[in-house]
Design a protein around this motif. Sequence first.
Motif, PDB file in Angstrom:
ATOM      1  N   SER A  35      24.612  13.983  20.188  1.00 33.02           N
ATOM      2  CA  SER A  35      23.384  13.486  19.577  1.00 33.02           C
ATOM      3  C   SER A  35      22.182  14.304  20.035  1.00 33.02           C
ATOM      4  N   LEU A  36      22.114  14.601  21.333  1.00 33.37           N
ATOM      5  CA  LEU A  36      21.000  15.394  21.852  1.00 33.37           C
ATOM      6  C   LEU A  36      20.983  16.795  21.260  1.00 33.37           C
ATOM      7  N   TYR A  37      22.153  17.407  21.138  1.00 34.10           N
ATOM      8  CA  TYR A  37      22.224  18.751  20.558  1.00 34.10           C
ATOM      9  C   TYR A  37      21.757  18.734  19.107  1.00 34.10           C
ATOM     10  N   PHE A  38      22.142  17.711  18.363  1.00 31.94           N
ATOM     11  CA  PHE A  38      21.726  17.639  16.962  1.00 31.94           C
ATOM     12  C   PHE A  38      20.229  17.362  16.825  1.00 31.94           C
ATOM     13  N   ILE A  39      19.701  16.552  17.742  1.00 28.58           N
ATOM     14  CA  ILE A  39      18.269  16.268  17.698  1.00 28.58           C
ATOM     15  C   ILE A  39      17.467  17.530  18.003  1.00 28.58           C
ATOM     16  N   VAL A  40      17.894  18.268  19.043  1.00 28.90           N
ATOM     17  CA  VAL A  40      17.155  19.455  19.468  1.00 28.90           C
ATOM     18  C   VAL A  40      17.399  20.635  18.535  1.00 28.90           C
ATOM     19  N   PHE A  41      18.683  20.970  18.324  1.00 34.90           N
ATOM     20  CA  PHE A  41      19.009  22.162  17.549  1.00 34.90           C
ATOM     21  C   PHE A  41      19.084  21.885  16.047  1.00 34.90           C
ATOM     22  N   GLY A  42      19.658  20.728  15.696  1.00 30.74           N
ATOM     23  CA  GLY A  42      19.809  20.438  14.280  1.00 30.74           C
ATOM     24  C   GLY A  42      18.520  20.052  13.597  1.00 30.74           C
ATOM     25  N   ALA A  43      17.770  19.116  14.203  1.00 29.68           N
ATOM     26  CA  ALA A  43      16.553  18.619  13.569  1.00 29.68           C
ATOM     27  C   ALA A  43      15.336  19.481  13.897  1.00 29.68           C
ATOM     28  N   ALA A  44      15.095  19.703  15.186  1.00 28.64           N
ATOM     29  CA  ALA A  44      13.881  20.426  15.588  1.00 28.64           C
ATOM     30  C   ALA A  44      13.926  21.901  15.218  1.00 28.64           C
ATOM     31  N   ILE A  45      15.059  22.564  15.481  1.00 27.09           N
ATOM     32  CA  ILE A  45      15.161  24.004  15.226  1.00 27.09           C
ATOM     33  C   ILE A  45      15.806  24.275  13.872  1.00 27.09           C
ATOM     34  N   GLY A  46      16.768  23.450  13.484  1.00 28.18           N
ATOM     35  CA  GLY A  46      17.498  23.696  12.245  1.00 28.18           C
ATOM     36  C   GLY A  46      16.621  23.729  11.014  1.00 28.18           C
ATOM     37  N   GLY A  47      15.526  22.948  11.008  1.00 28.36           N
ATOM     38  CA  GLY A  47      14.640  22.944   9.856  1.00 28.36           C
ATOM     39  C   GLY A  47      13.923  24.269   9.647  1.00 28.36           C
ATOM     40  N   ARG A  48      13.846  25.075  10.690  1.00 30.16           N
ATOM     41  CA  ARG A  48      13.181  26.379  10.599  1.00 30.16           C
ATOM     42  C   ARG A  48      14.175  27.529  10.446  1.00 30.16           C
ATOM     43  N   MET A  49      15.475  27.198  10.446  1.00 28.68           N
ATOM     44  CA  MET A  49      16.508  28.225  10.355  1.00 28.68           C
ATOM     45  C   MET A  49      17.011  28.341   8.921  1.00 28.68           C
ATOM     46  N   PRO A  50      17.270  29.567   8.471  1.00 31.43           N
ATOM     47  CA  PRO A  50      17.854  29.729   7.133  1.00 31.43           C
ATOM     48  C   PRO A  50      19.326  29.328   7.137  1.00 31.43           C
ATOM     49  N   ASP A  51      19.867  29.115   5.947  1.00 30.65           N
ATOM     50  CA  ASP A  51      21.296  28.836   5.857  1.00 30.65           C
ATOM     51  C   ASP A  51      22.080  30.056   6.338  1.00 30.65           C
ATOM     52  N   LEU A  52      23.189  29.808   6.999  1.00 35.44           N
ATOM     53  CA  LEU A  52      24.039  30.888   7.498  1.00 35.44           C
ATOM     54  C   LEU A  52      25.300  30.957   6.653  1.00 35.44           C
ATOM     55  N   GLY A  53      25.372  31.967   5.816  1.00 34.00           N
ATOM     56  CA  GLY A  53      26.514  32.088   4.911  1.00 34.00           C
ATOM     57  C   GLY A  53      26.598  30.950   3.922  1.00 34.00           C
ATOM     58  N   GLY A  54      25.434  30.407   3.527  1.00 35.41           N
ATOM     59  CA  GLY A  54      25.418  29.288   2.595  1.00 35.41           C
ATOM     60  C   GLY A  54      25.663  27.940   3.231  1.00 35.41           C
ATOM     61  N   VAL A  55      25.754  27.904   4.569  1.00 34.93           N
ATOM     62  CA  VAL A  55      25.991  26.654   5.296  1.00 34.93           C
ATOM     63  C   VAL A  55      24.713  26.243   6.016  1.00 34.93           C
ATOM     64  N   ASP A  56      24.314  24.996   5.841  1.00 33.03           N
ATOM     65  CA  ASP A  56      23.130  24.485   6.527  1.00 33.03           C
ATOM     66  C   ASP A  56      23.298  24.655   8.035  1.00 33.03           C
ATOM     67  N   TYR A  57      22.210  25.008   8.717  1.00 28.98           N
ATOM     68  CA  TYR A  57      22.313  25.325  10.142  1.00 28.98           C
ATOM     69  C   TYR A  57      22.851  24.143  10.946  1.00 28.98           C
ATOM     70  N   ALA A  58      22.403  22.923  10.640  1.00 28.20           N
ATOM     71  CA  ALA A  58      22.862  21.745  11.376  1.00 28.20           C
ATOM     72  C   ALA A  58      24.369  21.561  11.220  1.00 28.20           C
ATOM     73  N   ALA A  59      24.899  21.892  10.024  1.00 23.27           N
ATOM     74  CA  ALA A  59      26.347  21.810   9.815  1.00 23.27           C
ATOM     75  C   ALA A  59      27.052  23.004  10.451  1.00 23.27           C
ATOM     76  N   PHE A  60      26.378  24.147  10.487  1.00 23.90           N
ATOM     77  CA  PHE A  60      26.970  25.374  11.028  1.00 23.90           C
ATOM     78  C   PHE A  60      27.337  25.225  12.500  1.00 23.90           C
ATOM     79  N   ILE A  61      26.558  24.465  13.255  1.00 19.55           N
ATOM     80  CA  ILE A  61      26.796  24.369  14.699  1.00 19.55           C
ATOM     81  C   ILE A  61      27.845  23.321  15.066  1.00 19.55           C
ATOM     82  N   ILE A  62      28.338  22.541  14.102  1.00 19.30           N
ATOM     83  CA  ILE A  62      29.311  21.492  14.409  1.00 19.30           C
ATOM     84  C   ILE A  62      30.577  22.046  15.065  1.00 19.30           C
ATOM     85  N   PRO A  63      31.229  23.079  14.508  1.00 23.70           N
ATOM     86  CA  PRO A  63      32.435  23.599  15.182  1.00 23.70           C
ATOM     87  C   PRO A  63      32.157  24.093  16.602  1.00 23.70           C
ATOM     88  N   GLY A  64      30.993  24.724  16.813  1.00 21.00           N
ATOM     89  CA  GLY A  64      30.652  25.194  18.153  1.00 21.00           C
ATOM     90  C   GLY A  64      30.465  24.052  19.133  1.00 21.00           C
TER      91      GLY A  64
END
Length: 255
Positions: A35-64
């Motif tokens: 939850s903390l990782y998604f709040i920090v990286f997904g919500a706070a930073i992810g909104g400023r990140m472009p899609d990576l290979g057509g995948v939303d950044y918040a979804a992109f970090i799930i496997p990692g």
Amino acid sequence: MSFNARSAWSIYTRELMRFLRTAFQSVLSPVLTTSLYFIVFGAAIGGRMPDLGGVDYAAFIIPGLLMLTLLGETTSNSSFGIYMPRFTGTIYELLSAPVGVAETLVGFVGAAATKSLILAAIILTTAMLFVDYTIVHPFWALLYIMLVASAFSLFGFILGIWADNFEKLGIIPMLILTPLTFLGGTFYSIDMLPSPWDKIALANPIVYLVNGLRWTFYGQSDVSIGVSLGLTLGFLAVCVAIIAYIFRTGWRLRA
């Protein structure tokens, strides 16, 4: 000597019950961390990140994030599971029982794989609260998670036999595995790195684990899925060979 299924089942259930006795801590920790990782990286930073290979950044970090938790939890659980019998002396009960290497490994690895699947289900369910995602290859994702869990359960088994105190037990997961996972493409694609760092990153073995799992999710990765699968299987085979040697020679088991 034939395979003793009852012995393997006894080891499996003992290890699984040990996990369930601390289920609250084992479940709460990955939920809060994810939850903390998604709040920090997904919500706070992810909104400023472009899609990576057509995948939303918040979804992109799930496997990692999934790999980050699996590697740490699987290694720690397995190493602690074999270290405590050595520490208390109950390991001699296992050594004197009619239990072979195969039964021991099946019991420990099976329990670790089961625990990893439970953790993976918890993490993926938690991720649904923050981002919509789909898994392109669910069967291969399940298989790959179990393969990685088995490999690092064996690695943790070796670590638990090697360690002669609690400090050594935490050195590898905290000082080596966690930093390598953070630098292994958990929160970014290595294609984003400038030269020569993109080439240097390929020397990190965790890169191949993260990207192998990412391929099962989105059908794309920075490295070939064949290479990722081959390295994972090779690591598992090396761990099996080392454990077979340990049981054959009694290294740190009978001392």
